[in-house]
Enzyme design. Structure first.
Site, PDB file in Angstrom:
ATOM      1  N   CYS A 158      61.627 -20.441  47.888  1.00  0.00           N
ATOM      2  CA  CYS A 158      62.760 -20.410  47.035  1.00  0.00           C
ATOM      3  C   CYS A 158      63.030 -19.246  46.189  1.00  0.00           C
ATOM      4  O   CYS A 158      62.449 -19.105  45.034  1.00  0.00           O
ATOM      5  CB  CYS A 158      62.655 -21.818  46.304  1.00  0.00           C
ATOM      6  SG  CYS A 158      64.140 -22.138  45.201  1.00  0.00           S
ATOM      7  N   CYS A 211      64.031 -20.058  42.579  1.00  0.00           N
ATOM      8  CA  CYS A 211      63.014 -20.441  41.823  1.00  0.00           C
ATOM      9  C   CYS A 211      62.450 -19.369  41.124  1.00  0.00           C
ATOM     10  O   CYS A 211      61.932 -19.555  40.076  1.00  0.00           O
ATOM     11  CB  CYS A 211      61.990 -21.256  42.674  1.00  0.00           C
ATOM     12  SG  CYS A 211      62.759 -22.889  43.624  1.00  0.00           S
TER      13      CYS A 211
END
Length: 313
Positions: free
Chosen positions: A73, A76
Site C-alpha cells: 500500500c 500507507c
C-alpha cells in the site's frame, strides 16, 4: 462513544465483538506473535490477531491509535511516518498499534477494513473511527488532539513512560486547533452538524485554501444528510422513484456511511447513465463529492472514476 471522531464517515463500521477474547496461544510449532511488552512499552508497536486482547486492555489506560496497513500500500507508506512522528511528539499520551492486514485477517475483518490506510482508535475498549487514506500532518494533529479530549471525557488519561522523558518537558504542549475548527469539532461531538457546517463554511470564507476545513465540511455534510434517515424507508423510496435525485442521493449517502462504497458509486453512476446529458450535472457533482470523501487514491474511486469518464465521452 457512538459519536464519530472528527474526519470520520464510518459510523457503526467497526465490530470488535469477535476479537475480545484475544490473546490466543500460538499453534504448535509457531513462533509467538509480536506483542507490546509489559513494563517499558514502546510508543509504536505491531499488534496481531492473537495479541489484540492486550491492546484492548491497554486502551483503558491510554488511547490506542490503530494503523491498518499493508506492505503493498503506497499511501500507507506515506501516512505511517506521519502517525509515528505525531505519536512520538505526544510523549506517551497515546500509543500507535500497527496492524498488517495481510498477516492479520481477523483484525482486518473485525475492523471492516475495506480500504487502507485506515486509522481508528480504542478508548476504554471502544472503537473510535478517525479517518481513511493518507491525510496531511496537520489534520493528523487536529484529530489526535480531539481524540485526547474525547479520551479525557471517558476517564482515559494515563500516559506511557518514555525513555528520556525526565529530560524533556513534563507536559507536552497540546496541539491548538484553529478556533473555527475547534468550534466545528465541539459541535460534531454534540451531534449539532448544522453548527459544525457553519463553522467550516466560515473557515473557508476566511481562508479558501484551508484543505482541512474543506474536507471537514464534506464529511460533516454527509453526516448531516443521513442523521435522521431510515435505511429501509430510503431504499423503498429509491426503488419507487429510480430517477429521483434526492431519493437516490440519500441511499448512496447511507451506503457510503455504512461502508458499502462500491454500491454507493454504482447507484449514482447508474443514475448518471440513464439521464439526458443536460440533466446530469447534479449527479456528477454528488459523485465527485463522494470521491473526495473516500480519497482519490482509493481503488474503488479509481474504478468509479474510470466508469464516469467512459460515460462522459
Amino acid at each position: 462513544m457512538s459519536t464519530p471522531a472528527p474526519g470520520s464517515v464510518m459510523r457503526g463500521a467497526v465490530d470488535l465483538s469477535s476479537l475480545r477474547n484475544r490473546p490466543q496461544p500460538p499453534a504448535a510449532g509457531e513462533a509467538a506473535p509480536a506483542a507490546p511488552p509489559s513494563g517499558a512499552l514502546p510508543l509504536v508497536f505491531d499488534v496481531t490477531d492473537a495479541s489484540f486482547g492486550e491492546v484492548l486492555e491497554l486502551s483503558r489506560t491510554v488511547p490506542v491509535v490503530i494503523d491498518l496497513w499493508a506492505e503493498w500500500c503506497g499511501p500507507c507508506k506515506q501516512l505511517s511516518p506521519v502517525l509515528e512522528k505525531v505519536v512520538t511528539e505526544l510523549a506517551g499520551r497515546l500509543v500507535l498499534a500497527k496492524v498488517d492486514v495481510d498477516a492479520n485477517p481477523q483484525l482486518a475483518q473485525g475492523f471492516r477494513a475495506q480500504s487502507i490506510p485506515m486509522v481508528l482508535a480504542l478508548v476504554a475498549g471502544q472503537p473510535v473511527p478517525l479517518f481513511t487514506g493518507a491525510v496531511p500532518e496537520e489534520q493528523v494533529r487536529e484529530v489526535f488532539a480531539q481524540l485526547l479530549q474525547l479520551a479525557a471525557q471517558h476517564g482515559v488519561t494515563g500516559t506511557i513512560p518514555v525513555d528520556g522523558a525526565a529530560d524533556a518537558v513534563a507536559e507536552p504542549e497540546e496541539p491548538v486547533l484553529p478556533p473555527l475548527h475547534a468550534e466545528a469539532f465541539a459541535a460534531i461531538e454534540e451531534g449539532d452538524y448544522a453548527r459544525a457546517i457553519t463553522a467550516y463554511e466560515q473557515a473557508l470564507v476566511e481562508d479558501p485554501r484551508d484543505a482541512d476545513a474543506r474536507a471537514g465540511l464534506g464529511q460533516v455534510s454527509l453526516l448531516a444528510r443521513v442523521q435522521d434517515a431510515d435505511l429501509q424507508a430510503a431504499r423503498a423510496a429509491a426503488a419507487a422513484a429510480p430517477t429521483d435525485f434526492d431519493a437516490q442521493f440519500l441511499v448512496a449517502d447511507l451506503d457510503l456511511v455504512g461502508g458499502h462504497v462500491d454500491d454507493a458509486f454504482a447507484r449514482l453512476l447508474d443514475l448518471f447513465a440513464e439521464l439526458p446529458a443536460d440533466d446530469r450535472a447534479p449527479v456528477r457533482e454528488r459523485i465527485l463529492e463522494l470521491f473526495g470523501l473516500v480519497g482519490d487514491d482509493d481503488a474503488r474511486v479509481i474504478r468509479a472514476r474510470t466508469r464516469l469518464a467512459s460515460l462522459l465521452f
